[in-house]
Design an enzyme around this catalytic site. Structure first.
Site, mmCIF file in Angstrom:
data_model
loop_
_atom_site.group_PDB
_atom_site.id
_atom_site.type_symbol
_atom_site.label_atom_id
_atom_site.label_comp_id
_atom_site.label_asym_id
_atom_site.label_seq_id
_atom_site.Cartn_x
_atom_site.Cartn_y
_atom_site.Cartn_z
ATOM 1 N N HIS A 1 -3.999 -0.918 1.747
ATOM 2 C CA HIS A 1 -2.769 -1.557 1.670
ATOM 3 C C HIS A 1 -1.634 -0.390 1.139
ATOM 4 O O HIS A 1 -1.767 -0.373 -0.308
ATOM 5 C CB HIS A 1 -2.602 -2.891 1.059
ATOM 6 C CG HIS A 1 -1.308 -3.495 0.779
ATOM 7 N ND1 HIS A 1 -0.420 -3.631 1.723
ATOM 8 C CD2 HIS A 1 -0.662 -3.700 -0.655
ATOM 9 C CE1 HIS A 1 0.674 -4.469 1.345
ATOM 10 N NE2 HIS A 1 0.784 -4.317 -0.045
ATOM 11 N N ASP B 1 1.870 0.238 -0.060
ATOM 12 C CA ASP B 1 3.178 -0.372 -0.303
ATOM 13 C C ASP B 1 4.344 0.936 0.024
ATOM 14 O O ASP B 1 4.045 1.958 -0.684
ATOM 15 C CB ASP B 1 3.437 -0.682 -1.975
ATOM 16 C CG ASP B 1 2.685 -1.963 -2.054
ATOM 17 O OD1 ASP B 1 2.986 -2.971 -1.446
ATOM 18 O OD2 ASP B 1 2.039 -2.183 -3.077
ATOM 19 N N HIS C 1 8.167 -5.569 1.295
ATOM 20 C CA HIS C 1 7.979 -6.846 0.670
ATOM 21 C C HIS C 1 8.054 -6.457 -1.020
ATOM 22 O O HIS C 1 8.078 -7.346 -1.731
ATOM 23 C CB HIS C 1 6.719 -7.665 0.832
ATOM 24 C CG HIS C 1 5.477 -6.773 0.513
ATOM 25 N ND1 HIS C 1 5.085 -6.042 1.637
ATOM 26 C CD2 HIS C 1 4.700 -6.440 -0.617
ATOM 27 C CE1 HIS C 1 3.913 -5.439 1.079
ATOM 28 N NE2 HIS C 1 3.870 -5.495 -0.018
ATOM 29 N N ASP D 1 0.043 -9.240 1.605
ATOM 30 C CA ASP D 1 0.746 -9.040 0.572
ATOM 31 C C ASP D 1 2.182 -9.988 0.228
ATOM 32 O O ASP D 1 2.334 -10.467 -1.071
ATOM 33 C CB ASP D 1 0.905 -7.681 -0.029
ATOM 34 C CG ASP D 1 1.223 -7.638 -1.441
ATOM 35 O OD1 ASP D 1 0.700 -8.370 -2.323
ATOM 36 O OD2 ASP D 1 1.599 -6.492 -2.019
#
Length: 1026
Positions: A72, A74, A447, A196
């Site tokens: 994951h 970001d 996000h 997430d």
């Protein structure tokens, strides 16, 4: 953000174990061009086409555990996008995406059974363009085999609370187009993957369904909701994403991942984790294989009890993991071999395999079960008692506004690029380009970006990216306007009009104002420009003088010129402004002469100033539609009238602030960037009265309210306006008293609302909210304020069934109705404590001074039956407001000598009906445009007129700047032809649904059902200058 950012503050990036010091132990992968045997192997004829056909074989009579190897990544959070990609500042967070992708590809090549999932195209596309052709060919083969699978496929994994649906569609389109252009159908994601984001919107599910996704998996779920779903075996179900679209158009199979997106405890084998590797040598004193296998078998059995099929999934990865992918894969190889060996040795009924989200979904679909249906959303999200993630709905309000303003500007940029054709990209002003702003806007949907949940230096970098994207778009606009108007001018863009700054209008004796309207209908818009102390003459495109005023702002010496501009659909009008020689406006009286309530009246064209003290019993502003009355003693709004519909509503508006909690005996949880937790339920007044000044001219009526040194507001009415405009200014929020503050604007009315209020979902459909209630489980409410906050992307309203009070916002905010007849919106927050969710710094914005923020709320009072017409059409006008471009008044030069300049232009031959929104008009290729048309009313929403009815359009000669020569309809993200697109079918417990068979596309008869968006790729031929 960090998946394991738990309330206690214990956080390991990507695992339950504590992070250990980094040691460089990347697997050595030979240069890919030197691996011809692997290339040959991957290209073998026996390899099947990508899709579900490439999924691994499962064992039908066993529990199949699907191991999903993933990272994951970001797109900005604790480090900037570039810092994450290149692996810079690893002392802040060890993360280097380029090394992750290098390492994963090497490890996949080492064993054909291995699989991996990647998501964020902002990173992958950058990495891809840095690879050699040989490496790219190898990666294409991995994708073709389904061993490298893309999930979601957007530029980022977008937030679902603070994002507008138009921006979500744009960022998904950007990422999915990269995959389509690079890998063809082999790279198309089948599964949406939002592991997430901090809560999930119903509109997001609807958009994913319309994009053609077969299913959706997410990680974060309210802790109470999760317990109920486990007990009821509803961790997987069908989500009905729209109350208007006919099922299954917006139906989406949705699954909650069992462990958010982390590996199970003790099974994290990344360099960032401290869990023990599998030691399968019985001679070693560290031998642990037998115990780990037993632990895994129990774990699989326990997890499977909460799901309905003989398949369960385990996410093997987390934040920025797999920089040394061989560590992960070597242990996963052993785990699979050891667990599956138990089938022979001990009769185990557990089968473990490398899998992907799509392959897991495929097995669920083949189970042919009937699934329960969800019709609400997953807001608000709490990960424990007193821990509601509702603060980020408002965090960083300036960045949220900049993002929304940039969406407006990007649509203008896209439209003019489409209308002007190639001349927009290469012209007298240089190279114009919409791509940088498109990419920057896509990054902002991440996000941890528009959500306001990054570190301060990362938020600054997000703003930098937007600013960098505006510049080539301004060049594009200049080229396009010159081409379409036939005149090359010295164009100027005034970026600081919200603070009454524009050097050209404040210094020039004459100038032009080009007003571009991105809507598909004519608009009338009041133009406000700061000017010098003179009287001005304003002329419209035909040369006729239009009424204008010069108004002095009571709180400053700034003069503002006002005039109403009429602008055609998808076009521009050019107004000329010039000083009247020999006339100067007189300065206003000194501020010290103003008392608690004084009226400042400036007459148009007569440079006379008159100071008038109002009568003690009446302080009112009014136009032909709206009247607003203020309490003469407090200066607060006290009553609103809709004169057209004969409605009167007592409504009191004031500013309050919640004292942010720093933790108490109930919980140590503090308010922070993510979490909203007030110290007490009742907010405190900023001030119980306001110093007021009134401005009244022929073109505007305003009440200026000053509540404190850091809070003020202008309540405004223009002629012809059916709403009351409240322009608020808040900040810098003082924290010298060591109290963090969360500032709200609250409206208190006499409406009997029975605990109900309504908010939009990403700016589209409306959801009913009920105080202290969740539709699918019995709520134990631990935070009566924060637990009732919801994301407000564009509007919130309350109604008693007869009257409706609606507030439109200019950015995403948190909002609620905490008592009947009351409605509040959080406009700004400044906090002194971190909330322990990984950011590691308080939300101070600017550590020493704080941030000054200005915004607008538009208030509409209507009959409930007709209210949708007002708020739908006004919200569209606010989202896509006219773009102002200025030019000096000296006169330009002809674009073509044979072509006469024009002062007005429309890109449409006829306006679109009011229920149709031109969502997208953008360049797609050298002679191709992307076109989206949207029905912007919900089913049954317009109870009086016909705006909720289907509408049919003729596209054949709709546009004036180009001719459509061919039209192809696609899915929402434009990566599949609609006629060839198909989705997996699911059986909801509400009854079977059938996908409608596509009808023949007829450009003369494009029908839109309520809330339907139709997407087209149009081949075009641009018109020659005439």
């Amino acid at each position: 953000m960090g998946a394991d950012a738990r309330p206690s503050g214990e956080r390991a990036a990507g695992g339950r174990g504590a992070a250990r010091p980094w040691t460089s132990s990347r697997a050595r992968c030979p240069a890919l061009p030197l691996l011809p045997f692997l290339v040959v192997f991957l290209a073998a004829p026996s390899v099947r086409a990508a899709g579900y056909e490439t999924c691994p074989t499962v064992k039908p009579n066993m529990l199949n555990v699907h191991l999903v190897a993933h990272t994951h990544d970001d797109v900005g959070w604790l480090k900037t996008v570039d810092q994450y990609f290149y692996g810079i500042h690893n002392n802040v967070q060890h993360a280097g995406v380029q090394y992750i992708l290098d390492s994963v590809i090497c490890s996949l090549l080492a064993d054909p059974a291995r699989r991996f999932v990647y998501v964020e195209m902002a990173f992958f596309s950058r990495w891809w363009h840095q690879q050699t052709k040989a490496t790219q060919d190898v990666v294409r083969d991995l994708v073709r085999q389904g061993r490298l699978e893309f999930a979601n496929g957007g530029w980022v994994m977008n937030d679902e609370a603070s994002t507008h649906y138009g921006a979500i569609i744009d960022q998904m389109t950007l990422g999915l187009r990269f995959l389509e252009d690079t890998f063809g159908n082999d790279g198309r994601p089948r599964v949406a993957w939002h592991i997430d984001p901090f809560g999930h919107s119903r509109e997001q599910a609807s958009l994913f369904a319309q994009m053609g996704f077969d299913g959706f998996f997410f990680g974060r779920l309210d802790y109470q909701d999760k317990l109920v779903r486990k007990a009821k075996l509803e961790m997987e179900q069908v989500w009905r994403g729209s109350a208007s679209l006919k099922p299954p158009a917006a139906d989406l199979f949705t699954g909650v991942l069992p462990n958010m997106y982390n590996p199970p405890d003790n099974l994290c084998w990344d360099v960032l984790c401290a869990d023990k590797p599998i030691v399968d040598d019985r001679r070693s004193p560290e031998y642990n294989a037998e115990n780990l296998v037993a632990y895994f078998l129990k774990l699989a059995k326990d997890q499977s009890q909460f799901y309905r099929t003989n398949h369960t999934v385990m996410t093997m990865g987390s934040d920025f993991q797999y920089e040394n992918a061989d560590m992960w894969f070597k242990n996963l190889d052993k785990l699979i071999q050891l667990v599956n060996a138990q089938q022979q040795a001990n009769g185990s009924r557990v089968n473990v395999l490398y899998s992907t989200p799509a392959c897991y979904l495929w097995e669920l679909n083949k189970a042919k079960l009937t699934w329960s249906v969800k019709q609400d959303d997953f807001f608000p999200y709490a990960d424990g008692p007193h821990m509601f993630w509702t603060g980020y709905f408002t965090s960083r309000p300036a960045l949220k506004r900049y993002e929304r303003l940039s969406y407006n500007f990007l649509q203008v940029c896209n439209q003019l690029e489409a209308l002007a054709g190639p001349a927009a990209n290469r012209g007298p002003y240089g190279a114009g380009d919409s791509a940088p702003l498109n990419e920057a806007m896509a990054v902002l949907q991440h996000h941890d970006a528009v959500s306001g949940t990054s570190k301060q230096h990362v938020a600054d970098d997000y703003a930098r990216q937007l600013a960098a994207g505006w510049t080539p778009c301004e060049v594009l606009l200049s080229n396009a306007l010159a081409r379409l108007s036939g005149s090359k001018e010295m164009f100027t863009f005034c970026h600081n009009l919200n603070t009454s700054l524009c050097p050209l209008s404040q210094t020039a004796k004459s100038f032009q104002v080009i007003v571009y309207n991105p809507l598909a209908r004519k608009v009338n818009r009041m133009v406000r420009l700061p000017v010098s102390k003179h009287v001005f003459l304003v002329k419209d495109p035909s040369g006729a003088v239009v009424p204008s005023d010069v108004v002095t702002m009571p709180s400053s010496n700034v003069q503002e010129l006002l005039f109403s501009a009429s602008v055609p659909a998808l076009g521009f009008s050019i107004y000329s402004v010039s000083q009247v020689p020999g006339w100067r406006s007189r300065p206003r009286p000194p501020e010290s002469r103003f008392q608690k309530s004084l009226s400042w009246i400036k007459s148009s064209f007569h440079v006379r100033s008159l100071l008038v003290k109002p009568s003690s019993h009446d302080l009112t502003i009014q136009n032909e539609y709206i009247s607003a009355r203020f309490d003469p003693d407090t200066g607060l709004l006290m009553e609103m009238k809709n004169l057209e519909q004969d409605l009167l509503l007592p409504v009191r508006q004031a500013f309050y602030w919640y004292n942010a909690s720093t933790g108490n005996q109930l919980s140590s949880q503090a308010s922070g960037a993510y979490i909203f937790r007030p110290n007490q339920q009742k907010p405190l007044f900023v001030s119980q009265w306001a110093q007021t000044r009134v401005v009244k001219t022929a073109l505007v009526q305003e009440v200026h309210q000053n509540f404190s040194a850091w809070c003020s507001q202008v309540v405004r009415l223009y002629p012809g306006q059916r709403h009351l405009e409240l322009e608020w200014t808040v900040g810098p929020i003082p924290v010298g008293d060591n109290w963090g503050k969360e500032v709200i604007s609250r409206f208190d009315t006499s409406l009997e609302t029975k605990g109900l209020f309504f908010t939009d979902s990403n700016g589209r459909e409306i959801l009913e909210r009920r105080r202290d209630y969740r539709p699918t489980w019995q709520l134990n409410q631990t935070e009566p304020v924060a637990g009732n906050y919801y994301p407000v992307n564009s509007r919130i309203y309350i109604t008693d069934g007869n009257m409706q009070l609606t507030v439109l916002t200019d950015r995403s905010q948190g909002g609620s109705s905490l008592s009947d007849g009351s409605m509040e919106l959080m406009v700004h927050r400044r906090l002194l404590r971190d909330d322990n969710r990984g950011v590691g710094e308080p939300l101070l914005e600017s550590e020493n001074t704080g941030l000054w923020v200005r915004g607008r709320h538009l208030v509409l009072l209507d009959k409930a039956r007709t209210a949708a017409v007002g708020h739908r059409l006004q919200a569209e006008k606010e989202l896509l407001a006219p773009q102002l471009v200025l030019a000096s008044g000296g006169g330009g030069t002809p674009y073509h000598l044979a072509v006469s300049p024009r002062k007005q232009f429309s890109g449409l031959r006829r306006e679109l009906p009011p229920n149709v929104h031109l969502l997208t008009l953008a360049r797609w290729g050298p002679e191709m445009l992307l076109l989206r048309l949207e029905h912007q009313f919900a089913l049954g929403e317009d109870m009086v007129g016909n705006l909720s009815s289907p509408v049919t359009l003729d596209l054949r000669d709709l546009f004036s700047a180009f001719t459509i020569t061919d039209l192809k309809e696609t899915t929402l993200a434009a990566n599949q032809l609609r006629a060839k697109a198909s989705r997996l079918q699911w059986t909801p417990n509400t009854g079977p649904t059938l996908e409608p068979s596509p009808s023949r596309l007829d450009p003369a008869g494009i029908t839109l059902q309520p809330m339907e968006i139709r997407t087209f790729l149009a081949s075009v031929r641009w018109e020659e200058e005439s």
